[in-house]
Write a protein that holds these residues in place. Structure first.
Motif, PDB file in Angstrom:
ATOM      1  N   ARG A  83       0.841  -1.202   0.000  1.00 51.77           N
ATOM      2  CA  ARG A  83       0.000   0.000   0.000  1.00 51.77           C
ATOM      3  C   ARG A  83       0.873   1.246   0.000  1.00 51.77           C
ATOM      4  NH1 ARG A  83      -2.453   3.661   3.483  1.00 51.77           N
ATOM      5  NH2 ARG A  83      -4.585   4.212   2.913  1.00 51.77           N
ATOM      6  N   LEU A  87       0.980   4.080  -2.917  1.00 52.71           N
ATOM      7  CA  LEU A  87       0.673   5.468  -2.576  1.00 52.71           C
ATOM      8  C   LEU A  87       1.863   6.393  -2.819  1.00 52.71           C
ATOM      9  CD1 LEU A  87      -1.559   5.086   0.591  1.00 52.71           C
ATOM     10  CD2 LEU A  87      -2.255   5.648  -1.759  1.00 52.71           C
ATOM     11  N   LEU A 133      -0.206  -2.126  -8.252  1.00 54.61           N
ATOM     12  CA  LEU A 133      -1.609  -2.214  -7.869  1.00 54.61           C
ATOM     13  C   LEU A 133      -2.012  -3.661  -7.599  1.00 54.61           C
ATOM     14  CD1 LEU A 133      -4.346  -0.917  -7.379  1.00 54.61           C
ATOM     15  CD2 LEU A 133      -4.780  -1.076  -9.846  1.00 54.61           C
ATOM     16  N   ALA A 136      -0.891  -4.659  -4.198  1.00 57.19           N
ATOM     17  CA  ALA A 136      -1.685  -4.003  -3.149  1.00 57.19           C
ATOM     18  C   ALA A 136      -3.062  -4.644  -3.029  1.00 57.19           C
ATOM     19  CB  ALA A 136      -1.793  -2.507  -3.429  1.00 57.19           C
ATOM     20  N   VAL A 137      -3.660  -5.012  -4.152  1.00 55.26           N
ATOM     21  CA  VAL A 137      -4.962  -5.685  -4.121  1.00 55.26           C
ATOM     22  C   VAL A 137      -4.814  -7.067  -3.480  1.00 55.26           C
ATOM     23  CG1 VAL A 137      -6.784  -6.702  -5.561  1.00 55.26           C
ATOM     24  CG2 VAL A 137      -5.958  -4.390  -6.057  1.00 55.26           C
ATOM     25  N   VAL A 142      -5.859  -2.477  -1.092  1.00 50.52           N
ATOM     26  CA  VAL A 142      -6.678  -1.682  -2.015  1.00 50.52           C
ATOM     27  C   VAL A 142      -7.864  -2.552  -2.410  1.00 50.52           C
ATOM     28  CG1 VAL A 142      -6.766  -0.577  -4.304  1.00 50.52           C
ATOM     29  CG2 VAL A 142      -4.731  -0.323  -2.878  1.00 50.52           C
ATOM     30  N   THR A 143      -8.997  -1.945  -2.545  1.00 50.05           N
ATOM     31  CA  THR A 143     -10.219  -2.644  -2.903  1.00 50.05           C
ATOM     32  C   THR A 143     -10.074  -3.355  -4.237  1.00 50.05           C
ATOM     33  OG1 THR A 143     -11.470  -0.942  -1.733  1.00 50.05           O
ATOM     34  CG2 THR A 143     -12.701  -2.322  -3.287  1.00 50.05           C
ATOM     35  N   VAL A 146     -10.320  -2.034  -8.328  1.00 47.83           N
ATOM     36  CA  VAL A 146      -9.714  -0.736  -8.640  1.00 47.83           C
ATOM     37  C   VAL A 146      -8.663  -0.980  -9.717  1.00 47.83           C
ATOM     38  CG1 VAL A 146      -8.278   1.154  -7.755  1.00 47.83           C
ATOM     39  CG2 VAL A 146     -10.117   0.214  -6.341  1.00 47.83           C
ATOM     40  N   LEU A 151      -7.302   5.070 -11.083  1.00 54.23           N
ATOM     41  CA  LEU A 151      -6.434   5.938 -10.289  1.00 54.23           C
ATOM     42  C   LEU A 151      -5.904   7.112 -11.108  1.00 54.23           C
ATOM     43  CD1 LEU A 151      -4.534   3.129  -8.355  1.00 54.23           C
ATOM     44  CD2 LEU A 151      -6.420   4.558  -7.518  1.00 54.23           C
ATOM     45  N   VAL A 180      -7.765   8.739  -1.073  1.00 59.48           N
ATOM     46  CA  VAL A 180      -7.064   7.575  -0.523  1.00 59.48           C
ATOM     47  C   VAL A 180      -7.814   7.033   0.683  1.00 59.48           C
ATOM     48  CG1 VAL A 180      -4.976   6.850   0.710  1.00 59.48           C
ATOM     49  CG2 VAL A 180      -4.794   8.154  -1.419  1.00 59.48           C
ATOM     50  N   LEU A 183     -10.429   4.912  -0.518  1.00 62.09           N
ATOM     51  CA  LEU A 183      -9.983   3.635  -1.077  1.00 62.09           C
ATOM     52  C   LEU A 183      -9.819   2.580   0.006  1.00 62.09           C
ATOM     53  CD1 LEU A 183      -7.204   4.698  -3.616  1.00 62.09           C
ATOM     54  CD2 LEU A 183      -9.454   3.776  -4.144  1.00 62.09           C
ATOM     55  N   SER A 184      -9.352   2.992   1.153  1.00 62.03           N
ATOM     56  CA  SER A 184      -9.121   2.038   2.243  1.00 62.03           C
ATOM     57  C   SER A 184      -9.354   2.733   3.574  1.00 62.03           C
ATOM     58  CB  SER A 184      -7.704   1.469   2.165  1.00 62.03           C
ATOM     59  OG  SER A 184      -6.770   2.512   1.995  1.00 62.03           O
TER      60      SER A 184
END
Length: 189
Positions: A83, A87, A133, A136-137, A142-143, A146, A151, A180, A183-184
């Motif tokens: 994450r 970011l 990404l 992170a998913v 991250v959802t 996405v 983004l 952001v 997003l989470s």
């Protein structure tokens, strides 16, 4: 620009691109193609031959910055917290877009589905940031669902909305932080 072009065409391209970089820095995506032609000492048809669309011109002007952001995404891929890495890269994208006029417009999706006119800047960003990404998913940071395109679209919207603010960098950063959090929401930054 293709290497197979004549020497004078390569010189014209380089001169037009140098002038275009200055004009876009001064006037953003609204830079006048006619002014670029005049300053470069070529006809407007020559500018249009090298850059048939405004998007082609913006992509050429933004190429080095897009490459730098791509390199940064590759550098961050697989490092530390997924994450935080994503970011950090997105922070860089916001900062570049705020500080470099025309970059947000080069990244903007224009709804063209014809691959010949595909947005090369956005494609490069999607390819570079995809691994960031996805990680992170996978980590649940991250959802799911996405996309990098989501983004980039979010960043372009924020940058365009804040470009006339007295402090566009601070305002864009604030709006990005709000996004952001959305997003989470369970993991503040």
């Amino acid at each position: 620009m293709p290497d197979g072009q004549r020497a004078d065409a390569r010189r014209n391209y380089a001169r037009i691109l140098a002038v275009a970089e200055k004009e876009v820095a001064a006037h953003g995506a609204a830079a006048s193609l006619e002014q670029i032609a005049r300053t470069a000492g070529v006809g407007s048809a020559t500018v249009r031959r090298h850059f048939p669309t405004r998007r082609a011109l913006l992509e050429a002007v933004s190429h080095k910055r897009i490459a730098a952001l791509g390199a940064r995404a590759h550098e961050l891929t697989g490092t530390g917290d997924s994450r935080a890495a994503l970011l950090e890269w997105l922070d860089d994208v916001v900062a570049y877009c705020v500080s470099v006029r025309g970059l947000a417009d080069a990244l903007a999706y224009d709804g063209v589905s014809d691959p010949v006119h595909e947005n090369a800047c956005s494609v490069a960003m999607e390819e570079a940031a995809g691994p960031l990404l996805r990680r992170a998913v996978q980590d649940g940071a991250v959802t799911e669902g996405v996309t990098v395109a989501d983004l980039i679209t979010l960043i372009v919207g924020i940058v365009r909305a804040t470009e006339h603010h007295p402090d566009p960098a601070a305002r864009a950063d604030r709006l990005f932080r709000l996004a952001v959090t959305g997003l989470s929401p369970d993991r503040p930054r």
